[in-house]
Design a protein around this motif. Structure first.
Motif, PDB file in Angstrom:
ATOM      1  N   VAL A 133       0.629  -1.282  -0.098  1.00 15.24           N
ATOM      2  CA  VAL A 133      -0.031   0.173   0.135  1.00 15.24           C
ATOM      3  C   VAL A 133       0.971   1.124  -0.010  1.00 15.24           C
ATOM      4  O   VAL A 133       0.671   2.414  -0.818  1.00 15.24           O
ATOM      5  N   GLN A 134       2.013   1.382   0.960  1.00 15.02           N
ATOM      6  CA  GLN A 134       2.656   2.299   1.024  1.00 15.02           C
ATOM      7  C   GLN A 134       3.539   2.580  -0.529  1.00 15.02           C
ATOM      8  O   GLN A 134       3.629   3.843  -1.198  1.00 15.02           O
ATOM      9  N   THR A 135       3.856   1.447  -1.310  1.00 15.74           N
ATOM     10  CA  THR A 135       4.147   1.787  -2.655  1.00 15.74           C
ATOM     11  C   THR A 135       3.212   2.111  -3.656  1.00 15.74           C
ATOM     12  O   THR A 135       3.605   3.122  -4.389  1.00 15.74           O
ATOM     13  N   LEU A 136       2.014   1.635  -3.477  1.00 15.50           N
ATOM     14  CA  LEU A 136       0.840   2.175  -4.370  1.00 15.50           C
ATOM     15  C   LEU A 136       0.643   3.661  -4.092  1.00 15.50           C
ATOM     16  O   LEU A 136       0.535   4.578  -4.918  1.00 15.50           O
ATOM     17  N   LEU A 137       0.823   4.161  -2.714  1.00 15.28           N
ATOM     18  CA  LEU A 137       0.680   5.547  -2.637  1.00 15.28           C
ATOM     19  C   LEU A 137       1.715   6.383  -3.069  1.00 15.28           C
ATOM     20  O   LEU A 137       1.291   7.675  -3.343  1.00 15.28           O
ATOM     21  N   GLN A 138       2.973   5.908  -3.271  1.00 13.70           N
ATOM     22  CA  GLN A 138       3.890   6.793  -3.860  1.00 13.70           C
ATOM     23  C   GLN A 138       3.690   6.901  -5.226  1.00 13.70           C
ATOM     24  O   GLN A 138       4.377   7.897  -5.891  1.00 13.70           O
ATOM     25  N   THR A 139       2.913   6.085  -5.962  1.00 11.08           N
ATOM     26  CA  THR A 139       2.391   6.237  -7.491  1.00 11.08           C
ATOM     27  C   THR A 139       1.467   7.453  -7.509  1.00 11.08           C
ATOM     28  O   THR A 139       1.367   7.799  -8.686  1.00 11.08           O
ATOM     29  N   LEU A 140       0.726   7.750  -6.325  1.00 14.26           N
ATOM     30  CA  LEU A 140      -0.263   8.913  -6.767  1.00 14.26           C
ATOM     31  C   LEU A 140       0.580  10.345  -6.865  1.00 14.26           C
ATOM     32  O   LEU A 140       1.571  10.494  -6.059  1.00 14.26           O
ATOM     33  N   PRO A 141       0.051  10.838  -7.729  1.00 18.98           N
ATOM     34  CA  PRO A 141       1.023  12.398  -7.755  1.00 18.98           C
ATOM     35  C   PRO A 141       0.359  13.291  -6.530  1.00 18.98           C
ATOM     36  O   PRO A 141      -0.616  13.060  -5.869  1.00 18.98           O
ATOM     37  N   VAL A 142       1.427  14.119  -6.343  1.00 18.40           N
ATOM     38  CA  VAL A 142       1.255  15.080  -5.385  1.00 18.40           C
ATOM     39  C   VAL A 142       0.495  16.385  -5.804  1.00 18.40           C
ATOM     40  O   VAL A 142       0.348  16.576  -6.937  1.00 18.40           O
TER      41      VAL A 142
END
Ligand code: NGO
Length: 512
Positions: A133-142
């Protein structure tokens, strides 16, 4: 003229939009993941996250549900809201979290598969899922707005950590940090897949955990801090809340009671703990090495037994940290006798011993861990006595060391630690005689003589913390500073979005 159907037009516009919009990244390998995963394979398309995207959770695991809740809260920030639902079978679209045995990935590993319609995160345990999940969250744009469509690049990440212990320490004794501040620190660790928070709960300047059988520890010993501020402590109820908050993020809390030195707050609270029977004054300076429990009084061991019994009962994690550093006014033989006895008390309460590298001077119990911070001789002696090592070399991994002579906060007794110097080392080769087999992992300690709250701490913690997380997670052959710094550069915007006051090192090509 050929008739253009509405759907063809929509499709054409979509392609055009995709081509024009810089927002759509379809190459997953371009994502600036920290820590760097074991493998990333891109498939070149995109998954669209919508308000209607549901997070499905394999039924039967409370921990997975928590993780899904954390994911939903984050995705909800960009979609407005996101629903979580338990299921007994994998869905065909949406986001799906499940535990699945996979020998290739080890105990904390995961696979994140982003397809066009379905994102699947499978962990070998709940921790693995959390890391996925943390990895997935890092794919979200800021900084995306609710109006814009949100696309994620597709592909597969397969990943597992190099070390089982990936931690940071927070010294809540020199300056007290509130419950909310410690939770924020826990969030920082969680973002980077760290799994241990060592809390330095007592020192000369303050005792920070309620001990019911010795109430004056907090009535007196918690009442101040470095500089003379009002200090503070955690009630056992509050401490349990912290333990749970950390556990929900797959983080174990390692509590430390530092002894026999670094004990002035206890010596001020109870006169009988002093050899001369006289209570000490509270202390608000920053000297070290001047205090000691009275090692030949029985009451000292009754005291420690009570403290460790209460602490062990609050600690689901496997370790209790007994400190043991800088006992400069304890005679060597007294020190050895003391550490030998205290280790047995830790064992009696079913926990494993960790101590700073000086404890290697004692006879070590089985399963003891020596935390290397300064003395190579102590550390290799510990290894010879069969201990494991936790790597926290002050000159590389102390978060309280300044970056350079212009740093606003911090100390520099172990040198300056610029971001590259903090990143560029391998725990398994740093100390001769200490190899990967001896090492349980790495921990970056933040001592708080110079920082009094989380905002000040952030300056020292960021941007170095992600680097320590990567040292713990990513194999040394996969790490190199020149490549790392370009990934770190992209995290600057994340820090800003989170309101983190980080040090903008000139060595990192931060993105504007
Ligand atoms: C030393 C000392 C601490 C200080 C810290 C400051 C250890 C293990 N004992 O590290 O009491 O706060 O340095 O950097």
């Amino acid at each position: 003229m050929k008739k253009i159907t509405v759907s063809a037009l929509v499709a054409a516009l979509f392609v055009l939009f995709q081509a024009c919009s810089e927002k759509i990244e379809t190459d997953l390998t371009k994502t600036a993941f920290i820590p760097k995963p074991v493998s990333i394979a891109a498939t070149g398309t995109a998954f669209e996250i919508k308000k209607s995207t549901v997070i499905y959770v394999q039924e039967g695991s409370e921990q997975l549900l928590h993780t899904a809740g954390i994911l939903a809260a984050e995705i909800g920030k960009v979609t407005g809201q996101t629903r979580v639902q338990t299921v007994s079978e994998a869905p065909s679209k949406g986001i799906y979290l499940a535990i699945q045995e996979n020998d290739d990935l080890g105990k904390e590993g995961y696979e994140l598969n982003i397809g066009k319609k379905l994102i699947t995160i499978t962990g070998t345990n709940a921790a693995g899922c959390f890391y996925g999940v943390q990895t997935l969250l890092q794919t979200l744009p800021v900084n995306t707005s609710l109006e814009e469509p949100l696309y994620l690049a597709t592909g597969t990440v397969r990943d597992y950590p190099e070390y089982g212990y990936r931690g940071a320490m927070l010294d809540v004794a020199r300056h007290f940090f509130t419950l909310e501040e410690v939770k924020q620190y826990i969030d920082f660790l969680a973002m980077y897949k760290m799994n241990a928070l060592h809390l330095h709960l007592s020192d000369d300047q303050g005792w920070r955990i309620e001990i019911k059988s010795w109430p004056k520890l907090t009535e007196i010993g918690a009442q101040t801090e470095v500089g003379g501020g009002e200090g503070g402590f955690y009630t056992q109820e509050q401490y349990k809340e912290l333990v749970q908050y950390a556990a929900d993020r797959q983080i174990m809390i390692v509590p430390e009671i530092d002894m026999p030195g670094h004990t002035n707050a206890a010596l001020a609270s109870y006169a009988e703990l002093n050899c001369d029977g006289k209570a000490r004054d509270l202390y608000t300076g920053t000297e070290v090495g001047f205090s000691t429990l009275c090692t030949d009084k029985e009451v000292t061991y009754e005291f420690i037994d009570d403290v460790l019994r209460e602490l062990a009962a609050l600690t689901p994690g496997e370790y209790i940290h007994i400190g043991g550093d800088e006992s400069h006014v304890t005679a060597h033989d007294d020190y050895v006798y003391f550490v030998n006895r205290v280790q047995k008390i830790v064992e009696k309460y079913g926990k494993k011993v960790i101590g700073w590298d000086e404890i290697a001077n004692a006879e070590l119990v089985d399963d003891a861990t020596v935390q290397f911070w300064a003395d190579v001789k102590n550390t290799t002696m510990g290894v010879e006595k069969g201990a494991k090592v936790l790597m926290s070399p002050a000159a590389r991994a102390y978060l309280d060391m300044q970056y350079d002579s212009t740093s606003q906060y911090g100390l520099h007794w172990a040198g300056y630690i610029e971001v590259d110097h903090g990143y560029n080392w391998d725990p398994a080769t740093l100390v001769e005689g200490v190899t990967k087999e001896n090492i349980i992992g790495i921990e970056a300690p933040l001592w708080s003589e110079t920082v009094s709250n989380i905002d000040e701490a952030e300056y020292l913690v960021f941007p170095r913390l992600p680097g320590y997380a990567e040292i713990g997670w990513t194999a040394p052959a996969q790490r190199n500073w020149d490549e790392y710094k370009t990934r770190l550069a992209k995290h600057g915007k994340r820090f800003e979005a989170l309101g983190i006051d980080y040090y903008k090192s000139a060595l990192v090509p931060w993105e504007e």
